[in-house]
Motif scaffolding. Structure first.
Motif, short mmCIF file in Angstrom:
data_model
loop_
_atom_site.label_atom_id
_atom_site.label_comp_id
_atom_site.label_asym_id
_atom_site.label_seq_id
_atom_site.Cartn_x
_atom_site.Cartn_y
_atom_site.Cartn_z
N VAL A 151 0.44 -0.98 0.31
CA VAL A 151 -0.08 -0.16 -0.09
C VAL A 151 1.08 1.42 0.22
O VAL A 151 2.35 1.19 0.77
N SER A 152 0.48 2.34 -0.63
CA SER A 152 0.99 3.48 -0.72
C SER A 152 0.21 5.07 -0.91
O SER A 152 -0.63 4.72 -1.06
N LEU A 153 0.86 6.10 -0.30
CA LEU A 153 0.11 7.17 0.21
C LEU A 153 0.71 7.65 -0.32
O LEU A 153 1.57 8.42 -0.14
N ASN A 154 -0.01 8.54 -1.28
CA ASN A 154 0.55 9.80 -2.48
C ASN A 154 2.06 9.74 -2.63
O ASN A 154 2.82 10.43 -2.62
N GLY A 155 2.39 8.17 -2.85
CA GLY A 155 3.93 7.92 -3.32
C GLY A 155 4.69 7.42 -2.39
O GLY A 155 5.73 6.82 -2.58
N GLN A 156 4.09 7.52 -1.03
CA GLN A 156 5.31 6.87 -0.01
C GLN A 156 3.96 5.17 0.61
O GLN A 156 3.44 4.99 0.68
N ARG A 157 5.47 4.24 0.20
CA ARG A 157 5.00 3.17 0.65
C ARG A 157 4.82 3.44 2.68
O ARG A 157 5.53 3.99 3.42
N LEU A 158 4.10 2.32 2.63
CA LEU A 158 3.55 2.14 4.43
C LEU A 158 4.31 0.75 4.60
O LEU A 158 3.43 -0.02 3.67
N THR A 159 4.90 0.76 5.60
CA THR A 159 4.76 -0.23 6.48
C THR A 159 4.84 -0.22 7.74
O THR A 159 3.79 0.62 8.26
N THR A 160 5.33 -1.32 8.66
CA THR A 160 4.94 -1.16 9.98
C THR A 160 5.75 -0.50 10.53
O THR A 160 5.50 -0.10 11.77
N HIS A 161 6.99 0.39 9.61
CA HIS A 161 7.48 1.49 10.50
C HIS A 161 6.84 2.82 10.12
O HIS A 161 7.51 3.60 10.66
N SER A 162 6.65 2.92 9.24
CA SER A 162 5.35 4.21 8.40
C SER A 162 4.78 4.99 9.57
O SER A 162 3.91 4.00 10.59
N ALA A 163 3.84 5.76 9.39
CA ALA A 163 3.17 6.78 10.41
C ALA A 163 2.56 7.93 9.50
O ALA A 163 3.25 8.30 8.93
N VAL A 164 1.38 7.87 9.65
CA VAL A 164 0.59 9.12 9.13
C VAL A 164 0.49 10.18 10.29
O VAL A 164 -1.06 9.23 10.90
N ILE A 165 1.15 11.11 10.35
CA ILE A 165 0.62 12.51 10.76
C ILE A 165 -0.35 13.67 10.91
O ILE A 165 -0.09 14.52 9.49
N TYR A 166 -0.61 14.67 11.55
CA TYR A 166 -0.79 15.86 11.12
C TYR A 166 -0.76 16.31 12.10
O TYR A 166 -0.74 16.41 12.81
N SER A 167 0.27 17.97 11.33
CA SER A 167 1.02 18.34 12.86
C SER A 167 -0.09 19.85 12.70
O SER A 167 0.43 20.86 13.24
N GLY A 168 -0.73 19.44 12.13
CA GLY A 168 -1.86 21.58 12.32
C GLY A 168 -2.24 22.04 11.76
O GLY A 168 -2.30 23.03 11.38
N LEU A 169 -0.56 21.66 10.45
CA LEU A 169 -0.18 22.71 9.38
C LEU A 169 -0.05 21.62 7.60
O LEU A 169 -0.70 21.98 6.62
N VAL A 170 0.29 20.10 7.94
CA VAL A 170 0.89 19.18 6.74
C VAL A 170 0.26 18.05 7.14
O VAL A 170 0.31 17.84 8.73
N MET A 171 0.38 17.52 5.88
CA MET A 171 -0.46 16.05 7.09
C MET A 171 1.76 15.33 6.32
O MET A 171 2.24 15.37 5.61
N LEU A 172 2.11 14.41 7.22
CA LEU A 172 3.52 13.53 7.48
C LEU A 172 2.94 12.21 7.33
O LEU A 172 2.00 11.65 7.80
N VAL A 173 3.64 11.24 6.38
CA VAL A 173 3.81 10.18 6.10
C VAL A 173 5.01 9.86 5.86
O VAL A 173 6.15 10.98 4.58
N ASN A 174 5.55 9.10 6.70
CA ASN A 174 7.11 8.21 6.65
C ASN A 174 8.02 10.17 6.46
O ASN A 174 9.22 9.79 6.07
N ASP A 175 7.82 10.85 7.72
CA ASP A 175 8.60 12.37 7.68
C ASP A 175 8.20 13.25 6.25
O ASP A 175 9.30 13.59 6.66
N THR A 176 7.17 12.47 5.73
CA THR A 176 7.14 13.43 4.29
C THR A 176 5.88 14.42 3.92
O THR A 176 5.06 13.38 4.55
N SER A 177 5.82 15.36 3.79
CA SER A 177 4.83 15.72 3.73
C SER A 177 3.55 15.81 2.51
O SER A 177 4.97 16.01 0.91
N ILE A 178 2.95 15.85 2.97
CA ILE A 178 1.71 15.50 1.37
C ILE A 178 0.10 16.24 1.23
O ILE A 178 -0.41 16.25 2.15
N ASN A 179 0.26 16.00 0.61
CA ASN A 179 -1.40 17.50 0.10
C ASN A 179 -2.56 17.17 -0.55
O ASN A 179 -2.31 15.44 -1.18
#
Length: 233
Positions: A151-179
């Protein structure tokens, strides 16, 4: 007269004696010839028989060697086949581990889930017009639960080490911002994955009912999911 008669008798005796001697010699030679020919023939026959026996023994030895060689080849083929099968099994297991670990890109049939926010969401983050991180996590978890292999989210591969986080300003996946829009790609059986996404009471039905997010899900014959590039929880 008597002397001449004696000479005649001696001559006759000598002639008869010579004839007898000649006959005796010829007879002896013939007998020897008759005895010699069969002996030679017998020796030749015996020699041929011995040669035949030697050839048969040699042929049997070669046959035994050939059978032994065939047996060795058969055993080697079985061993190579076993090693190859074992190697193929290990390779397949390694590829599976790499796929689940996200270390290699994956391509196959699957689905694409696209979440699109409307214009109101840009000015009102967190409103019912925007996509929240928990929405993305729920969709991703349901895809994995339905048998998704990658599975991937906006080009970021999701594994057991992945995290989807909303910082209040941007959405982060694998420490990479996505929109937005957010595109989730999943590899697996397209029918099963799509059915899981659309089942009653599922996350997509909830989003459609309680949010203003546009949701689209489609089956695809070709889905490409990249390798994991980093980032952790």
């Amino acid at each position: 007269m008597k002397l001449r008669k004696i000479h005649v008798n001696i001559g006759l005796v000598a002639l008869v004696l010579g004839f007898m001697i000649s006959f005796s010699v010829k007879y002896t030679q013939q007998m020897q010839a008759l005895q010699t020919v069969p002996e030679k023939q017998l020796d030749k026959k015996q020699e041929i028989q011995e040669q035949i026996i030697k050839e048969q023994v040699k042929k049997q030895q070669l046959t035994d060697q050939l059978m032994a060689a065939k047996q060795q080849v058969t055993e080697m083929e079985k061993k190579l086949a076993s090693n190859e099968a074992h190697g193929q099994a290990l390779l397949k297991q390694l590829e599976t581990l790499r796929m689940w670990g996200g270390t290699v890109p994956v391509e196959g049939r699957g689905v694409a889930v696209t979440l699109t926010e409307n214009a109101h969401a840009k000015d009102n983050p967190g409103s019912d017009a925007s996509v929240r991180e928990e929405n993305l996590r729920q969709i991703i978890n349901e895809l994995f639960a339905a048998g998704a292999e990658a599975v991937s989210l906006n080009g970021q591969r999701l594994t057991t080490h992945s995290a989807v986080i909303y910082s209040g300003l941007v959405m982060l996946v694998n420490d990479t911002s996505i929109n937005a829009p957010y595109e989730i790609l999943a590899i697996g059986d397209p029918t099963i994955l799509k059915t899981a996404m659309e089942m009653p009471g599922g996350v997509l039905q909830h989003l459609r009912q309680y949010s203003k997010v546009a949701i689209q899900i489609e089956k695809r014959d070709k889905v490409e999911v990249p390798a994991f590039t980093g980032g952790s929880m």
